[in-house]
Design a protein around this motif. Sequence first.
Motif, PDB file in Angstrom:
ATOM      1  N   LYS A  93       8.808   1.015   2.437  1.00  0.00           N
ATOM      2  CA  LYS A  93       8.956   0.404   1.312  1.00  0.00           C
ATOM      3  C   LYS A  93       8.772   1.362   0.028  1.00  0.00           C
ATOM      4  O   LYS A  93       9.667   1.379  -0.812  1.00  0.00           O
ATOM      5  N   ASN A  94       7.716   1.743   0.125  1.00  0.00           N
ATOM      6  CA  ASN A  94       7.081   2.634  -0.861  1.00  0.00           C
ATOM      7  C   ASN A  94       7.156   4.146  -0.842  1.00  0.00           C
ATOM      8  O   ASN A  94       6.548   4.667  -1.443  1.00  0.00           O
ATOM      9  N   ASN A  95       7.788   4.532   0.189  1.00  0.00           N
ATOM     10  CA  ASN A  95       7.927   5.972   0.568  1.00  0.00           C
ATOM     11  C   ASN A  95       6.698   6.544   0.454  1.00  0.00           C
ATOM     12  O   ASN A  95       6.157   7.387  -0.192  1.00  0.00           O
ATOM     13  N   GLY A  96       5.743   5.781   1.228  1.00  0.00           N
ATOM     14  CA  GLY A  96       4.478   6.227   1.461  1.00  0.00           C
ATOM     15  C   GLY A  96       3.793   7.297   2.137  1.00  0.00           C
ATOM     16  O   GLY A  96       4.807   7.920   2.725  1.00  0.00           O
ATOM     17  N   VAL A 121       0.726  -1.246  -0.170  1.00  0.00           N
ATOM     18  CA  VAL A 121       0.007  -0.051  -0.169  1.00  0.00           C
ATOM     19  C   VAL A 121       0.842   1.049  -0.072  1.00  0.00           C
ATOM     20  O   VAL A 121       2.005   1.463   0.486  1.00  0.00           O
ATOM     21  N   ASP A 122       0.421   2.457  -0.813  1.00  0.00           N
ATOM     22  CA  ASP A 122       1.077   3.422  -0.648  1.00  0.00           C
ATOM     23  C   ASP A 122       0.733   4.761   0.124  1.00  0.00           C
ATOM     24  O   ASP A 122       1.616   5.624   0.460  1.00  0.00           O
ATOM     25  N   PRO A 125       8.172  11.901  13.949  1.00  0.00           N
ATOM     26  CA  PRO A 125       9.450  11.968  13.387  1.00  0.00           C
ATOM     27  C   PRO A 125      10.145  10.866  12.936  1.00  0.00           C
ATOM     28  O   PRO A 125      10.884  10.729  12.270  1.00  0.00           O
ATOM     29  N   GLU A 126       9.821   9.600  13.676  1.00  0.00           N
ATOM     30  CA  GLU A 126      10.245   8.218  13.445  1.00  0.00           C
ATOM     31  C   GLU A 126       9.852   7.922  11.967  1.00  0.00           C
ATOM     32  O   GLU A 126      10.667   7.281  11.073  1.00  0.00           O
ATOM     33  N   SER A 137       1.004  -2.469  11.369  1.00  0.00           N
ATOM     34  CA  SER A 137       1.347  -3.488  10.532  1.00  0.00           C
ATOM     35  C   SER A 137       1.801  -3.077   9.141  1.00  0.00           C
ATOM     36  O   SER A 137       2.496  -3.649   8.283  1.00  0.00           O
ATOM     37  N   VAL A 138       1.117  -1.911   8.736  1.00  0.00           N
ATOM     38  CA  VAL A 138       1.608  -1.160   7.276  1.00  0.00           C
ATOM     39  C   VAL A 138       2.706  -0.549   7.162  1.00  0.00           C
ATOM     40  O   VAL A 138       3.189  -0.134   6.345  1.00  0.00           O
ATOM     41  N   ILE A 139       3.215   0.070   8.142  1.00  0.00           N
ATOM     42  CA  ILE A 139       4.256   0.933   8.214  1.00  0.00           C
ATOM     43  C   ILE A 139       5.523   0.415   7.610  1.00  0.00           C
ATOM     44  O   ILE A 139       6.241   1.056   6.922  1.00  0.00           O
TER      45      ILE A 139
END
Length: 284
Positions: free
Chosen positions: A155-158, A106-107, A195-196, A148-150
Amino acid sequence: MLKYNLLERFLFFSTNLNKEKLERTVKGKTILITGASSGIGEQVAYLLADINVHLILVARREEKLATIKDAIEKKTAKVSIFRADLRNMEEMAQLLLFIHQLPKGVDIVISNAGISINRSIKHSLNRYHDFTRTIAINYLAPVQLMLSVIPLLEKNNGQIINISTVNALLLPMPYWAAYQASKSAFDTWFRSALPELNVMGISTTTLYLPLVRTPMIAPTAAYKKMPAMCPSHVAKIICKSMYTKKKIYRPWWLIFGQWASLLFRGIWEAVMPTVLRRRGKGDR
Protein backbone atom coordinates in the motif's frame (compact mmCIF):
# COMPACT_ATOMS: atom_id res chain seq x y z
CA MET A 1 32.32 5.05 14.97
CA LEU A 2 35.08 2.62 15.90
CA LYS A 3 38.42 3.39 14.32
CA TYR A 4 39.41 0.91 11.62
CA ASN A 5 42.92 -0.46 11.42
CA LEU A 6 44.76 -0.55 8.09
CA LEU A 7 43.42 -3.97 7.08
CA GLU A 8 39.85 -3.02 7.95
CA ARG A 9 40.08 0.16 5.91
CA PHE A 10 41.18 -1.97 2.97
CA LEU A 11 38.38 -4.52 3.44
CA PHE A 12 35.54 -2.12 4.28
CA PHE A 13 35.50 0.95 2.08
CA SER A 14 33.95 4.06 3.63
CA THR A 15 30.36 4.98 2.83
CA ASN A 16 29.26 8.50 1.98
CA LEU A 17 25.76 9.22 3.26
CA ASN A 18 23.81 12.09 1.70
CA LYS A 19 21.71 13.19 4.65
CA GLU A 20 19.61 15.56 2.55
CA LYS A 21 18.57 12.77 0.19
CA LEU A 22 17.94 10.50 3.14
CA GLU A 23 15.69 13.06 4.82
CA ARG A 24 13.74 13.74 1.62
CA THR A 25 13.18 10.01 1.18
CA VAL A 26 12.12 9.00 4.68
CA LYS A 27 10.56 12.17 6.11
CA GLY A 28 7.15 11.38 7.59
CA LYS A 29 7.59 7.64 7.22
CA THR A 30 7.32 4.81 9.73
CA ILE A 31 10.38 2.60 10.03
CA LEU A 32 10.36 -0.72 11.89
CA ILE A 33 13.69 -2.00 13.21
CA THR A 34 14.00 -5.43 14.81
CA GLY A 35 16.97 -6.19 17.03
CA ALA A 36 17.06 -2.49 17.88
CA SER A 37 18.47 -2.55 21.41
CA SER A 38 22.14 -2.77 20.41
CA GLY A 39 24.58 -3.05 17.54
CA ILE A 40 23.36 -2.34 14.02
CA GLY A 41 19.72 -1.68 14.91
CA GLU A 42 20.60 0.81 17.62
CA GLN A 43 22.99 2.70 15.33
CA VAL A 44 20.38 2.94 12.56
CA ALA A 45 17.95 4.45 15.06
CA TYR A 46 20.50 7.05 16.17
CA LEU A 47 21.36 7.89 12.57
CA LEU A 48 17.68 8.68 11.88
CA ALA A 49 17.18 10.63 15.10
CA ASP A 50 17.40 14.08 13.47
CA ILE A 51 14.71 13.31 10.87
CA ASN A 52 10.94 13.58 11.25
CA VAL A 53 10.24 9.85 11.16
CA HIS A 54 8.39 7.39 13.37
CA LEU A 55 10.76 4.67 14.57
CA ILE A 56 9.34 1.43 15.92
CA LEU A 57 12.13 -0.24 17.88
CA VAL A 58 11.68 -3.92 18.67
CA ALA A 59 13.89 -6.04 20.92
CA ARG A 60 13.81 -8.15 24.07
CA ARG A 61 15.54 -5.65 26.37
CA GLU A 62 12.92 -3.07 27.25
CA GLU A 63 15.19 -1.03 29.53
CA LYS A 64 17.74 -0.57 26.75
CA LEU A 65 14.98 0.36 24.30
CA ALA A 66 13.69 2.96 26.75
CA THR A 67 17.18 4.47 27.04
CA ILE A 68 17.46 4.74 23.26
CA LYS A 69 13.97 6.26 23.05
CA ASP A 70 14.84 8.93 25.64
CA ALA A 71 18.01 9.87 23.76
CA ILE A 72 16.36 10.06 20.34
CA GLU A 73 13.25 11.95 21.40
CA LYS A 74 15.44 14.82 22.59
CA LYS A 75 15.98 15.35 18.88
CA THR A 76 13.38 15.11 16.10
CA ALA A 77 12.24 11.54 15.51
CA LYS A 78 9.24 10.00 17.22
CA VAL A 79 9.93 6.63 18.82
CA SER A 80 7.71 3.72 19.80
CA ILE A 81 9.34 0.83 21.62
CA PHE A 82 7.97 -2.68 21.68
CA ARG A 83 9.50 -5.33 23.91
CA ALA A 84 9.13 -8.69 22.21
CA ASP A 85 10.92 -11.97 21.80
CA LEU A 86 10.02 -12.70 18.19
CA ARG A 87 10.29 -16.44 18.85
CA ASN A 88 7.32 -16.15 21.18
CA MET A 89 4.10 -16.52 19.21
CA GLU A 90 2.02 -14.41 21.60
CA GLU A 91 4.53 -11.58 21.67
CA MET A 92 4.84 -11.69 17.89
CA ALA A 93 1.05 -11.54 17.57
CA GLN A 94 0.95 -8.49 19.85
CA LEU A 95 3.61 -6.76 17.76
CA LEU A 96 1.74 -7.45 14.53
CA LEU A 97 -1.48 -6.17 16.06
CA PHE A 98 0.30 -2.97 17.10
CA ILE A 99 1.69 -2.47 13.58
CA HIS A 100 -1.67 -3.03 11.91
CA GLN A 101 -3.34 -0.54 14.24
CA LEU A 102 -1.03 2.26 13.11
CA PRO A 103 -2.92 4.87 11.04
CA LYS A 104 -0.58 4.57 8.05
CA GLY A 105 0.96 1.17 8.66
CA VAL A 106 4.68 0.84 8.05
CA ASP A 107 6.91 2.07 5.21
CA ILE A 108 10.30 0.45 5.81
CA VAL A 109 11.12 -2.79 7.62
CA ILE A 110 14.69 -3.49 8.69
CA SER A 111 14.94 -7.19 9.50
CA ASN A 112 17.95 -7.18 11.79
CA ALA A 113 17.14 -9.41 14.79
CA GLY A 114 19.22 -12.56 14.95
CA ILE A 115 21.15 -15.01 17.05
CA SER A 116 24.49 -16.71 16.47
CA ILE A 117 25.75 -20.01 17.87
CA ASN A 118 29.32 -21.32 17.55
CA ARG A 119 29.34 -24.99 18.58
CA SER A 120 30.67 -28.26 17.18
CA ILE A 121 28.28 -31.01 16.11
CA LYS A 122 29.77 -33.29 18.76
CA HIS A 123 28.79 -30.81 21.45
CA SER A 124 25.38 -30.28 19.86
CA LEU A 125 24.18 -33.88 20.10
CA ASN A 126 22.13 -33.17 23.23
CA ARG A 127 21.33 -29.57 22.30
CA TYR A 128 18.63 -29.81 19.64
CA HIS A 129 17.21 -26.62 21.15
CA ASP A 130 20.22 -24.73 19.73
CA PHE A 131 18.82 -25.41 16.27
CA THR A 132 15.18 -24.74 17.06
CA ARG A 133 15.84 -21.40 18.75
CA THR A 134 18.22 -20.32 15.99
CA ILE A 135 15.86 -21.20 13.16
CA ALA A 136 13.03 -19.55 15.10
CA ILE A 137 14.63 -16.10 15.24
CA ASN A 138 16.74 -16.14 12.07
CA TYR A 139 14.16 -17.67 9.73
CA LEU A 140 10.65 -18.29 11.04
CA ALA A 141 10.22 -14.96 12.83
CA PRO A 142 11.16 -12.74 9.86
CA VAL A 143 9.00 -14.85 7.54
CA GLN A 144 6.01 -14.42 9.85
CA LEU A 145 6.69 -10.70 10.15
CA MET A 146 6.98 -10.22 6.40
CA LEU A 147 3.85 -12.20 5.57
CA SER A 148 1.90 -9.92 7.89
CA VAL A 149 3.31 -6.55 6.80
CA ILE A 150 3.61 -7.13 3.05
CA PRO A 151 0.06 -5.75 2.42
CA LEU A 152 1.00 -2.59 4.35
CA LEU A 153 4.25 -2.22 2.44
CA GLU A 154 2.47 -2.75 -0.86
CA LYS A 155 0.00 0.00 0.00
CA ASN A 156 2.83 2.39 0.88
CA ASN A 157 5.30 1.36 -1.86
CA GLY A 158 7.57 0.44 1.01
CA GLN A 159 10.93 -1.26 1.41
CA ILE A 160 12.32 -4.35 3.13
CA ILE A 161 15.97 -4.29 4.18
CA ASN A 162 17.29 -7.72 5.11
CA ILE A 163 20.46 -7.96 7.20
CA SER A 164 22.10 -11.14 5.97
CA THR A 165 25.61 -12.59 6.12
CA VAL A 166 28.36 -13.32 3.61
CA ASN A 167 28.22 -16.90 4.87
CA ALA A 168 24.96 -17.36 2.98
CA LEU A 169 26.97 -17.05 -0.25
CA LEU A 170 30.07 -19.00 0.77
CA LEU A 171 31.02 -22.54 1.71
CA PRO A 172 29.69 -23.39 5.18
CA MET A 173 32.20 -23.31 8.03
CA PRO A 174 32.58 -25.94 10.77
CA TYR A 175 30.97 -25.16 14.15
CA TRP A 176 28.40 -22.81 12.61
CA ALA A 177 25.79 -25.29 11.36
CA ALA A 178 22.86 -23.85 13.33
CA TYR A 179 23.60 -20.23 12.46
CA GLN A 180 24.51 -20.66 8.81
CA ALA A 181 21.58 -22.96 8.03
CA SER A 182 19.07 -20.55 9.57
CA LYS A 183 20.48 -17.43 7.90
CA SER A 184 20.70 -19.18 4.54
CA ALA A 185 17.09 -20.33 4.91
CA PHE A 186 15.76 -16.78 5.17
CA ASP A 187 18.12 -15.55 2.48
CA THR A 188 16.72 -18.17 0.11
CA TRP A 189 13.13 -17.32 1.10
CA PHE A 190 13.75 -13.63 0.53
CA ARG A 191 15.44 -14.14 -2.84
CA SER A 192 12.56 -16.36 -3.92
CA ALA A 193 9.95 -13.80 -2.83
CA LEU A 194 11.88 -10.81 -4.17
CA PRO A 195 10.50 -10.73 -7.74
CA GLU A 196 6.94 -10.95 -6.43
CA LEU A 197 7.59 -8.21 -3.89
CA ASN A 198 9.05 -5.95 -6.57
CA VAL A 199 5.96 -6.47 -8.73
CA MET A 200 3.90 -5.27 -5.75
CA GLY A 201 5.93 -2.07 -5.68
CA ILE A 202 7.96 -3.09 -2.63
CA SER A 203 11.69 -2.29 -2.85
CA THR A 204 14.05 -4.95 -1.51
CA THR A 205 17.60 -4.68 -0.21
CA THR A 206 19.88 -7.37 1.17
CA LEU A 207 23.10 -6.61 3.00
CA TYR A 208 25.55 -9.51 2.92
CA LEU A 209 27.71 -8.52 5.83
CA PRO A 210 31.02 -9.87 7.06
CA LEU A 211 31.85 -9.95 10.73
CA VAL A 212 30.37 -6.91 12.53
CA ARG A 213 31.63 -5.88 15.95
CA THR A 214 28.38 -6.23 17.88
CA PRO A 215 27.51 -7.86 21.23
CA MET A 216 26.46 -10.98 19.28
CA ILE A 217 30.08 -11.88 18.46
CA ALA A 218 31.46 -11.08 21.93
CA PRO A 219 31.24 -14.68 23.27
CA THR A 220 33.59 -15.91 20.51
CA ALA A 221 37.09 -15.06 21.75
CA ALA A 222 38.71 -15.70 18.35
CA TYR A 223 36.76 -12.78 16.86
CA LYS A 224 38.39 -10.15 19.05
CA LYS A 225 41.43 -9.91 16.79
CA MET A 226 39.69 -10.52 13.48
CA PRO A 227 38.76 -7.70 11.05
CA ALA A 228 35.17 -6.59 11.63
CA MET A 229 32.87 -3.83 10.44
CA CYS A 230 31.71 -1.10 12.79
CA PRO A 231 27.92 -1.10 13.47
CA SER A 232 27.72 2.63 12.71
CA HIS A 233 29.32 2.00 9.31
CA VAL A 234 26.69 -0.65 8.57
CA ALA A 235 24.00 1.80 9.71
CA LYS A 236 25.21 4.26 7.06
CA ILE A 237 24.94 1.56 4.39
CA ILE A 238 21.41 0.73 5.51
CA CYS A 239 20.29 4.35 5.50
CA LYS A 240 21.91 4.98 2.13
CA SER A 241 19.92 2.07 0.69
CA MET A 242 16.73 3.86 1.71
CA TYR A 243 17.25 6.47 -0.99
CA THR A 244 19.33 4.55 -3.53
CA LYS A 245 17.07 1.44 -3.35
CA LYS A 246 20.16 -0.62 -4.13
CA LYS A 247 19.17 -4.27 -4.10
CA ILE A 248 22.39 -5.79 -2.80
CA TYR A 249 25.31 -4.70 -0.68
CA ARG A 250 28.31 -6.97 -0.36
CA PRO A 251 31.99 -6.31 0.38
CA TRP A 252 34.09 -5.89 -2.76
CA TRP A 253 36.10 -9.01 -1.96
CA LEU A 254 33.13 -11.35 -1.59
CA ILE A 255 33.11 -12.19 -5.31
CA PHE A 256 36.52 -13.82 -4.94
CA GLY A 257 35.23 -15.89 -2.02
CA GLN A 258 32.25 -16.99 -4.10
CA TRP A 259 34.46 -18.11 -6.97
CA ALA A 260 36.69 -20.00 -4.56
CA SER A 261 33.64 -21.65 -2.99
CA LEU A 262 32.54 -22.83 -6.42
CA LEU A 263 35.93 -23.99 -7.70
CA PHE A 264 37.45 -25.49 -4.58
CA ARG A 265 34.51 -27.08 -2.76
CA GLY A 266 35.86 -30.60 -3.24
CA ILE A 267 39.31 -29.66 -2.00
CA TRP A 268 37.83 -27.78 0.96
CA GLU A 269 35.69 -30.71 2.06
CA ALA A 270 38.60 -33.13 1.65
CA VAL A 271 41.14 -31.03 3.53
CA MET A 272 39.03 -29.57 6.35
CA PRO A 273 38.80 -32.75 8.51
CA THR A 274 42.60 -33.00 8.47
CA VAL A 275 42.92 -29.34 9.42
CA LEU A 276 40.52 -29.78 12.34
CA ARG A 277 42.34 -32.85 13.62
CA ARG A 278 45.70 -31.10 13.47
CA ARG A 279 44.37 -28.14 15.36
CA GLY A 280 42.92 -30.42 18.00
CA LYS A 281 39.44 -28.90 17.68
CA GLY A 282 37.56 -32.00 16.67
CA ASP A 283 36.13 -32.35 20.19
CA ARG A 284 35.26 -28.68 20.62
